[in-house]
Design an enzyme around this catalytic site. Structure first.
Site, PDB file in Angstrom:
ATOM      1  CB  CYS A 113      -1.027  -0.049   1.069  1.00  0.00           C
ATOM      2  SG  CYS A 113      -1.978  -1.512   1.051  1.00  0.00           S
ATOM      3  CG  HIS A 255      -3.713   2.862   2.979  1.00  0.00           C
ATOM      4  ND1 HIS A 255      -3.889   2.822   1.742  1.00  0.00           N
ATOM      5  CD2 HIS A 255      -3.713   1.582   3.444  1.00  0.00           C
ATOM      6  CE1 HIS A 255      -4.202   1.633   1.429  1.00  0.00           C
ATOM      7  NE2 HIS A 255      -4.027   0.890   2.439  1.00  0.00           N
ATOM      8  CG  ASN A 285      -7.128  -1.213   0.738  1.00  0.00           C
ATOM      9  OD1 ASN A 285      -6.161  -0.419   0.092  1.00  0.00           O
ATOM     10  ND2 ASN A 285      -6.517  -2.004   1.886  1.00  0.00           N
TER      11      ASN A 285
END
Ligand code: UT7
Length: 328
Positions: A113, A255, A285
Site C-alpha cells: 500500500c 491510506h 482499498n
C-alpha cells in the site's frame, strides 16, 4: 540539494462499478456490515484482459498534461505496485513503452500500500541530488485479481486503480515543494497480510490455484491495530521533523483501507475530519493507488490549492508504512 515540487497529478479508475450488493449474492455478508465495519459502499474493478499499465499509463498522461511535461522529458519512472502486468519486466517499463518516454530509467517498487510513498521517496532523492530533472511516480494496483471471492473477510474490501504525480526540481516560489518523506518496514510481521502463492516460494501451478494460494490473506483485526498505530506515528514523525503542528496541515490524506482507521488516526493527530480526504466509500482499498488517486481528486476539485500543506500517510503488507509532507 534542490527542492522538489509536485508539478502535476492524475488518476485513472476502471469504469466497472461493483456495489456491496454484488457480494451479498456470493458470500454471507450485507451492505450494512460492509458499510459499518469499513465505510466501503462500492469499488472499481478491471475487466478481464486489463492489466496494471492500462490504468497506470492513462493516470500518468493526465499528470504529465497538468505538469506540462512531455513523455520524452522524463528521466525516471517509478511505479509502486505489487500487481504488475507480468512477473517480469516491471510495470514501469510497460508504462515507459506506452508513453514513449524513451530517455527514462524505469523500475517498480514493491512495497504494497505505501508503494506510492516509497516511490516518491526514491524519485525525490534522485531529483534533489541533481541526478534527474523530471520523474513520474505512479501508485497502482489491480487487487481484484488477487482476491478469494469465497472469503467474506477480504473480498469486500479491495478495488483497482492508479494515480500518478510528476516531480521536478522547484523552479520558483510559486511552486511548492516536498518537505519530507519517511518510510519504514517490519518484515517480522509479514504473515499478518500476504499473498502466499505465485512467487518463488510457491510457484504458479494447478495445485496453487486449487488451494487458493494466489490470493490475499489477512488477519484483519491485527492489521487494523498496527495500521492505526503506525499511521499515527509516521504522520507525527513527519510533523516533528519539520517543526509543524497538526493544526497547520491544510489537508490530510491517509491510506484508504477503512474509514474507522482514518477516523482513529485523525483523532490521534487532532486533525478535524473536514480536513481528511475520504475516497474509500467509492473505491474501496486500492492499495498503492489510494494516496495518489485521492490527491488527484482533491487537486482537481479545488480542495488542494497551490501552497497548501498536505500530509499523506500509508500502511500495508510487509509491514511497510510511510508518510510525506509537502506544500503543493
Ligand atoms: O491495506 C492494508 C491495510 N489493511 C487494513 O488496514 C485492513 C485492516 N482491517 C480492517 O479494516 C478490519 O479488521 C476489517 C474490515 C477487515 C474487519 O472488521 P472487524 O471489525 O475487525 O471485523 P472482524 O474481523 O473482527 O470480524 C467480526 C465478525 C466476525 O464474525 P464473528 O466471529 O464475530 O461471528 C467475522 O466472521 O464479522 C464477521 N465478518 C463478516 N460478516 C459479514 C467478517 N467479514 C464479514 C463480512 N460480512 N464481509
Amino acid at each position: 540539494m534542490s527542492k522538489v515540487s509536485i508539478l502535476g497529478t492524475g488518476c485513472h479508475l476502471p469504469e466497472r462499478v461493483i456495489p456491496n450488493s454484488y457480494f451479498e449474492g456470493i458470500v454471507d455478508t450485507s451492505d450494512e456490515w460492509i458499510v459499518s465495519r469499513s465505510g466501503i459502499r462500492e469499488r472499481r474493478m478491471v475487466l478481464p484482459g486489463q492489466a496494471m499499465s492500462d490504468l497506470a499509463t492513462p493516470a500518468a498522461k493526465k499528470a504529465l498534461e497538468m505538469a506540462g511535461v512531455a513523455p520524452g522529458e522524463l528521466d525516471l519512472i517509478v511505479v509502486g505496485t505489487s500487481t504488475a502486468d507480468m512477473l517480469s519486466p516491471s510495470c514501469a517499463c510497460m508504462v515507459q513503452h506506452q508513453l514513449g518516454a524513451k530517455r527514462a530509467v524505469a523500475f517498480d517498487v514493491n512495497a504494497a500500500c505505501p508503494g506510492f510513498i516509497y516511490g516518491m521517496a526514491v524519485a525525490m532523492r534522485f531529483i534533489a541530488d541533481g541526478t534527474y530533472r523530471r520523474a513520474l511516480v505512479v501508485g497502482g494496483e489491480i487487487v481484484s485479481q488477487r482476491i478469494d471471492y469465497s472469503d467474506r473477510a477480504t473480498c469486500v474490501l479491495f478495488g483497482d486503480g492508479a494515480g500518478a504525480v510528476v516531480l521536478g526540481a522547484q523552479e520558483g516560489p510559486a511552486q511548492g515543494h516536498i518537505l519530507s518523506t519517511h518510510i519504514h518496514s517490519d518484515g517480522d510481521l509479514w504473515e499478518l497480510l500476504y499473498v502466499p502463492g505465485g512467487g518463488s516460494r510457491i510457484p504458479p501451478s494447478h495445485e496453487m490455484v486449487d488451494q487458493r494460494l494466489g490470493v490475499v490473506r489477512m488477519q484483519g483485526q491485527e492489521v487494523f491495530k498496527h495500521a492505526v498505530r503506525a499511521l499515527g506515528e509516521v504522520a507525527e514523525e513527519a510533523l516533528a521533523a519539520n517543526g509543524i503542528s497538526s493544526g497547520q496541515v491544510d489537508l490530510f490524506i491517509p491510506h484508504q483501507a477503512n474509514l474507522r482507521i482514518m477516523e482513529a488516526v485523525a483523532k490521534r493527530l487532532g486533525i478535524p475530519l473536514e480536513k481528511v480526504v475520504v475516497t474509500v466509500h467509492k473505491y474501496g482499498n486500492t492499495s498503492a493507488a489510494t494516496i495518489p488517486t485521492a490527491l488527484d481528486e482533491a487537486v482537481r476539485d479545488g480542495r488542494v490549492k497551490r501552497g497548501d500543506l498536505v500530509l499523506v500517510a500509508s500502511f500495508g503488507a510487509g509491514f511497510t508504512w510511510g508518510s510525506a509532507l509537502f506544500r503543493f
